[in-house]
Design a protein around this motif. Structure first.
Motif, PDB file in Angstrom:
ATOM      1  N   TYR A 105       0.842  -1.235   0.120  1.00  0.00           N
ATOM      2  CA  TYR A 105      -0.138  -0.044   0.047  1.00  0.00           C
ATOM      3  C   TYR A 105       0.898   1.131  -0.054  1.00  0.00           C
ATOM      4  O   TYR A 105       0.580   2.188  -0.545  1.00  0.00           O
ATOM      5  N   ASN A 106       1.951   1.161   0.737  1.00  0.00           N
ATOM      6  CA  ASN A 106       2.838   2.303   0.714  1.00  0.00           C
ATOM      7  C   ASN A 106       4.283   1.686   1.080  1.00  0.00           C
ATOM      8  O   ASN A 106       4.628   1.227   1.981  1.00  0.00           O
ATOM      9  N   HIS A 107       5.142   1.660  -0.057  1.00  0.00           N
ATOM     10  CA  HIS A 107       6.514   1.100   0.185  1.00  0.00           C
ATOM     11  C   HIS A 107       7.601   1.757   1.099  1.00  0.00           C
ATOM     12  O   HIS A 107       8.281   2.306   0.749  1.00  0.00           O
ATOM     13  N   ALA A 108       7.123   1.606   2.309  1.00  0.00           N
ATOM     14  CA  ALA A 108       8.064   2.178   3.530  1.00  0.00           C
ATOM     15  C   ALA A 108       7.745   1.367   4.769  1.00  0.00           C
ATOM     16  O   ALA A 108       6.597   1.357   5.207  1.00  0.00           O
ATOM     17  N   ASP A 109       8.790   0.873   5.133  1.00  0.00           N
ATOM     18  CA  ASP A 109       8.949   0.250   6.563  1.00  0.00           C
ATOM     19  C   ASP A 109       8.205   1.218   7.557  1.00  0.00           C
ATOM     20  O   ASP A 109       7.433   0.679   8.381  1.00  0.00           O
ATOM     21  N   TRP A 110       8.643   2.449   7.734  1.00  0.00           N
ATOM     22  CA  TRP A 110       7.747   3.178   8.808  1.00  0.00           C
ATOM     23  C   TRP A 110       6.393   3.112   8.648  1.00  0.00           C
ATOM     24  O   TRP A 110       5.473   3.144   9.427  1.00  0.00           O
ATOM     25  N   TYR A 111       5.682   3.198   7.321  1.00  0.00           N
ATOM     26  CA  TYR A 111       4.549   3.199   7.316  1.00  0.00           C
ATOM     27  C   TYR A 111       3.732   1.743   7.577  1.00  0.00           C
ATOM     28  O   TYR A 111       2.810   2.054   8.406  1.00  0.00           O
ATOM     29  N   VAL A 112       4.428   0.744   7.455  1.00  0.00           N
ATOM     30  CA  VAL A 112       3.856  -0.459   7.868  1.00  0.00           C
ATOM     31  C   VAL A 112       4.100  -0.553   9.283  1.00  0.00           C
ATOM     32  O   VAL A 112       2.860  -0.970  10.092  1.00  0.00           O
ATOM     33  N   ARG A 113       5.049   0.031   9.960  1.00  0.00           N
ATOM     34  CA  ARG A 113       5.014  -0.216  11.494  1.00  0.00           C
ATOM     35  C   ARG A 113       3.902   0.801  12.143  1.00  0.00           C
ATOM     36  O   ARG A 113       3.234   0.458  13.096  1.00  0.00           O
ATOM     37  N   LYS A 114       3.588   2.036  11.384  1.00  0.00           N
ATOM     38  CA  LYS A 114       2.632   2.827  11.846  1.00  0.00           C
ATOM     39  C   LYS A 114       1.302   2.246  11.964  1.00  0.00           C
ATOM     40  O   LYS A 114       0.351   2.272  12.857  1.00  0.00           O
ATOM     41  N   VAL A 115       1.081   1.614  10.773  1.00  0.00           N
ATOM     42  CA  VAL A 115      -0.127   0.902  10.507  1.00  0.00           C
ATOM     43  C   VAL A 115      -0.561  -0.296  11.412  1.00  0.00           C
ATOM     44  O   VAL A 115      -1.527  -0.274  11.949  1.00  0.00           O
ATOM     45  N   LEU A 116       0.530  -1.039  11.539  1.00  0.00           N
ATOM     46  CA  LEU A 116       0.429  -2.103  12.615  1.00  0.00           C
ATOM     47  C   LEU A 116       0.276  -1.582  13.860  1.00  0.00           C
ATOM     48  O   LEU A 116      -0.638  -2.218  14.607  1.00  0.00           O
ATOM     49  N   ALA A 117       0.833  -0.790  14.360  1.00  0.00           N
ATOM     50  CA  ALA A 117       0.824  -0.146  15.741  1.00  0.00           C
ATOM     51  C   ALA A 117      -0.632   0.435  16.012  1.00  0.00           C
ATOM     52  O   ALA A 117      -1.240  -0.021  17.040  1.00  0.00           O
ATOM     53  N   GLN A 118      -1.207   1.077  14.948  1.00  0.00           N
ATOM     54  CA  GLN A 118      -2.546   1.591  14.917  1.00  0.00           C
ATOM     55  C   GLN A 118      -3.450   0.433  15.273  1.00  0.00           C
ATOM     56  O   GLN A 118      -4.628   0.562  15.739  1.00  0.00           O
ATOM     57  N   ALA A 119      -3.283  -0.666  14.318  1.00  0.00           N
ATOM     58  CA  ALA A 119      -4.086  -1.602  14.252  1.00  0.00           C
ATOM     59  C   ALA A 119      -4.362  -2.501  15.553  1.00  0.00           C
ATOM     60  O   ALA A 119      -5.263  -2.949  15.971  1.00  0.00           O
ATOM     61  N   LYS A 120      -3.092  -2.624  16.334  1.00  0.00           N
ATOM     62  CA  LYS A 120      -3.035  -3.180  17.642  1.00  0.00           C
ATOM     63  C   LYS A 120      -4.063  -2.349  18.678  1.00  0.00           C
ATOM     64  O   LYS A 120      -4.550  -2.939  19.360  1.00  0.00           O
ATOM     65  N   VAL A 121      -3.797  -0.883  18.480  1.00  0.00           N
ATOM     66  CA  VAL A 121      -4.661  -0.136  19.165  1.00  0.00           C
ATOM     67  C   VAL A 121      -6.043  -0.329  19.073  1.00  0.00           C
ATOM     68  O   VAL A 121      -6.837  -0.587  20.287  1.00  0.00           O
ATOM     69  N   TYR A 122      -6.404  -0.360  17.392  1.00  0.00           N
ATOM     70  CA  TYR A 122      -7.915  -0.752  17.555  1.00  0.00           C
ATOM     71  C   TYR A 122      -8.302  -1.919  17.992  1.00  0.00           C
ATOM     72  O   TYR A 122      -9.601  -1.967  18.548  1.00  0.00           O
ATOM     73  N   ALA A 123      -7.659  -3.143  17.868  1.00  0.00           N
ATOM     74  CA  ALA A 123      -8.119  -4.484  18.154  1.00  0.00           C
ATOM     75  C   ALA A 123      -8.229  -4.531  19.742  1.00  0.00           C
ATOM     76  O   ALA A 123      -9.131  -5.179  20.019  1.00  0.00           O
ATOM     77  N   ALA A 124      -7.421  -3.595  20.336  1.00  0.00           N
ATOM     78  CA  ALA A 124      -7.430  -3.711  21.991  1.00  0.00           C
ATOM     79  C   ALA A 124      -8.605  -2.972  22.264  1.00  0.00           C
ATOM     80  O   ALA A 124      -8.761  -3.210  23.756  1.00  0.00           O
ATOM     81  N   ALA A 125      -9.198  -2.146  21.913  1.00  0.00           N
ATOM     82  CA  ALA A 125      -9.791  -0.901  22.444  1.00  0.00           C
ATOM     83  C   ALA A 125     -11.175  -1.324  22.542  1.00  0.00           C
ATOM     84  O   ALA A 125     -11.848  -1.996  21.385  1.00  0.00           O
ATOM     85  N   PRO A 126     -12.220  -1.130  23.737  1.00  0.00           N
ATOM     86  CA  PRO A 126     -13.505  -1.288  23.670  1.00  0.00           C
ATOM     87  C   PRO A 126     -13.993   0.074  23.088  1.00  0.00           C
ATOM     88  O   PRO A 126     -13.352   0.974  23.003  1.00  0.00           O
ATOM     89  N   GLY A 127     -15.260  -0.222  22.666  1.00  0.00           N
ATOM     90  CA  GLY A 127     -16.234   1.091  22.396  1.00  0.00           C
ATOM     91  C   GLY A 127     -16.131   1.186  20.791  1.00  0.00           C
ATOM     92  O   GLY A 127     -15.288   0.875  20.288  1.00  0.00           O
ATOM     93  N   THR A 128     -17.418   2.157  20.472  1.00  0.00           N
ATOM     94  CA  THR A 128     -17.632   2.049  19.242  1.00  0.00           C
ATOM     95  C   THR A 128     -18.162   3.704  18.870  1.00  0.00           C
ATOM     96  O   THR A 128     -18.834   3.777  18.099  1.00  0.00           O
ATOM     97  N   GLY A 129     -17.707   4.555  19.632  1.00  0.00           N
ATOM     98  CA  GLY A 129     -18.071   5.779  19.870  1.00  0.00           C
ATOM     99  C   GLY A 129     -17.364   6.756  18.712  1.00  0.00           C
ATOM    100  O   GLY A 129     -17.049   6.304  17.665  1.00  0.00           O
ATOM    101  N   ASP A 130     -17.741   8.131  18.794  1.00  0.00           N
ATOM    102  CA  ASP A 130     -17.172   9.035  17.750  1.00  0.00           C
ATOM    103  C   ASP A 130     -16.457  10.199  18.296  1.00  0.00           C
ATOM    104  O   ASP A 130     -17.081  10.733  19.456  1.00  0.00           O
ATOM    105  N   ARG A 131     -15.303  10.623  17.811  1.00  0.00           N
ATOM    106  CA  ARG A 131     -14.758  11.707  18.538  1.00  0.00           C
ATOM    107  C   ARG A 131     -15.720  13.167  18.549  1.00  0.00           C
ATOM    108  O   ARG A 131     -15.392  13.763  19.633  1.00  0.00           O
ATOM    109  N   GLY A 132     -16.632  13.015  17.506  1.00  0.00           N
ATOM    110  CA  GLY A 132     -17.343  14.244  17.638  1.00  0.00           C
ATOM    111  C   GLY A 132     -18.163  14.360  18.871  1.00  0.00           C
ATOM    112  O   GLY A 132     -19.056  15.335  18.933  1.00  0.00           O
ATOM    113  N   GLY A 133     -18.749  13.026  19.351  1.00  0.00           N
ATOM    114  CA  GLY A 133     -19.679  13.078  20.565  1.00  0.00           C
ATOM    115  C   GLY A 133     -21.077  12.878  20.158  1.00  0.00           C
ATOM    116  O   GLY A 133     -21.868  12.545  21.258  1.00  0.00           O
ATOM    117  N   GLY A 134     -21.448  12.679  19.044  1.00  0.00           N
ATOM    118  CA  GLY A 134     -22.755  12.622  18.685  1.00  0.00           C
ATOM    119  C   GLY A 134     -23.240  11.671  17.629  1.00  0.00           C
ATOM    120  O   GLY A 134     -24.069  11.052  17.719  1.00  0.00           O
TER     121      GLY A 134
END
Length: 324
Positions: A166-195
Motif C-alpha cells: 500500500y505504501n512502500h515504506a517500513d515506517w508506514y507498515v510499522r505505523k499501521v500495525l501499531a494503530q491496528a493493535k490499538v484498535y484491536a485492543a480498544a473497547p467502544g464504538t463511539g465517535d470523536r465528535g460526541g454525537g
C-alpha cells in the motif's frame, strides 16, 4: 524526516566506536527510507494523519464499513488493519481535501488507475459506477488490494507485505500495525465528535456516512447517489433518505423544497435522521442530524461530505423535518 537524536556525553571507547557504526548505518537507512517514501508518495500520495485514538475515534458508519468489508474482501484480513490504513491515510475521511499532490484521492487514497483494478464487484451500498471518493467503494477496494498482496494468508508476514504494498515504506507498515493493535485492543464504538454514535443505528445516517469525503459539487447528487462526481447538500440528503428508507421516501431535490418535506419537529425533539434546513441565503443549506450536537452535511465547494457541530449554525434560523 527528522535526523536521529544522538544523546550527549558519550565517551570514545570501543563501545562508542560500535555505536558510531550503528548510527552510520541507521542514518543511511533513514536516507534510503526517505528516498523510498518520496517515490511512494509520488506513486500513492498518502495523506498521513496523526497516530492515535482508540476505536472511539472512528466514525460509527466507517467502523461498520471496516468490519464488514474486511471479511467480505479478504478472509484473512482483520478489520483493525483495514481501519488502521484508513486512519493513517486520511484520518477516516477527515482530511480536508483527501487529494495528494501525486493524484491519489478519496478516503483510502487511491490513484484512479489503481482503484480500477480493485473496484469490482460493486459492494453493497457503493456507487455505480464505483468511485475512489465513495467510502464504501474505497474501503472494499482497499481490502481487496491488501488481500491480493498478502493479507489473504492472515499470517504476520503476509499482513506486513500487504501493508507494504500500500505504501512502500517500513515506517508506514510499522505505523499501521501499531494503530491496528490499538484498535484491536480498544473497547467502544463511539465517535470523536460526541454525537454520531447515537445515530449509527439510523439507516439514513448510515447512508449519509457512506458518502463521507465525497467532494462538494453544486447541483450534484440525486436519490441514486453521485452525479458529476459529487454531491451538494440537498443531493446528499436526497440520497441518504432514499437509501435509508429502502426507496420508500424520495425527497424533492432542493433544500428550499425539502424544508416542507415530512413533518415539522421542535428542535429539542430532534432524532437521528431528521433533516435540518438552515435559513442561509433563503433556506439554502440542509444537513442530517446524527445525534448529540452533530450533523453530517455537504458544506461548500472545496470541501467534502463531513460531520459538523451544530453550534456553528446557532446564528441561523432552523427548520427541522422528520421524513420517516
Amino acid at each position: 524526516m527528522k535526523r536521529p537524536v544522538i544523546a550527549g556525553g558519550v565517551g570514545f571507547g570501543v563501545g562508542a566506536v560500535a555505536l558510531i557504526g550503528v548510527l552510520v548505518l541507521f542514518i543511511a537507512a533513514v536516507a534510503n527510507g526517505a528516498a523510498g517514501h518520496q517515490r511512494e508518495q509520488e506513486a500513492a500520495g498518502t495523506q498521513v494523519a496523526a497516530q492515535g485514538g482508540a476505536v472511539g475515534d472512528i466514525p460509527p458508519a466507517m467502523l461498520a464499513l471496516y468490519r464488514k468489508a474486511a471479511p467480505a474482501g479478504c478472509r484473512g484480513l482483520d478489520w483493525s488493519v483495514l481501519a488502521a490504513v484508513g486512519k493513517v491515510e486520511t484520518d477516516h475521511a477527515r482530511h480536508p481535501t483527501m487529494r495528494s499532490y501525486a493524484g491519489a484521492v478519496g478516503p483510502m487514497q487511491f490513484l484512479p488507475s489503481t482503484f480500477k483494478g480493485y473496484a469490482y464487484p460493486v459492494p453493497p451500498g457503493g456507487a455505480d459506477p464505483p468511485s475512489p471518493w465513495d467510502a464504501t467503494d474505497a474501503v472494499y477496494a482497499a481490502a481487496r488490494m491488501l488481500c491480493a498482496n498478502g493479507a489473504k494468508s492472515g499470517a504476520e508476514q503476509g499482513i506486513y507485505r500487504a501493508i507494504y504494498s500500500y505504501n512502500h515504506a517500513d515506517w508506514y507498515v510499522r505505523k499501521v500495525l501499531a494503530q491496528a493493535k490499538v484498535y484491536a485492543a480498544a473497547p467502544g464504538t463511539g465517535d470523536r465528535g460526541g454525537g454520531a454514535a447515537a445515530g449509527s443505528s439510523n439507516a439514513i445516517v448510515r447512508a449519509a456516512y457512506s458518502k463521507l469525503g465525497v467532494p462538494y459539487v453544486w447541483g450534484g447528487g440525486d436519490i441514486h447517489g453521485l452525479t458529476n462526481g459529487g454531491l451538494d447538500c440537498s443531493g446528499l440528503t436526497s440520497y441518504a433518505v432514499y437509501k435509508g428508507t429502502g426507496g420508500r421516501v424520495a425527497l424533492p431535490r432542493t433544500s428550499q423544497q425539502q424544508r416542507f418535506a415530512g413533518i415539522a419537529v421542535p428542535r429539542d425533539e430532534m432524532q437521528p435522521g431528521d433533516l435540518i434546513i438552515f435559513n442561509k441565503n433563503g433556506w439554502g443549506h440542509v444537513g442530517i442530524f446524527v445525534g448529540g450536537n452533530t450533523m453530517i452535511n455537504a458544506p461548500k465547494p472545496g470541501r467534502g461530505v463531513e460531520t459538523a457541530s451544530l453550534a456553528d449554525w446557532s446564528g441561523y434560523e432552523w427548520s427541522v423535518r422528520r421524513v420517516t
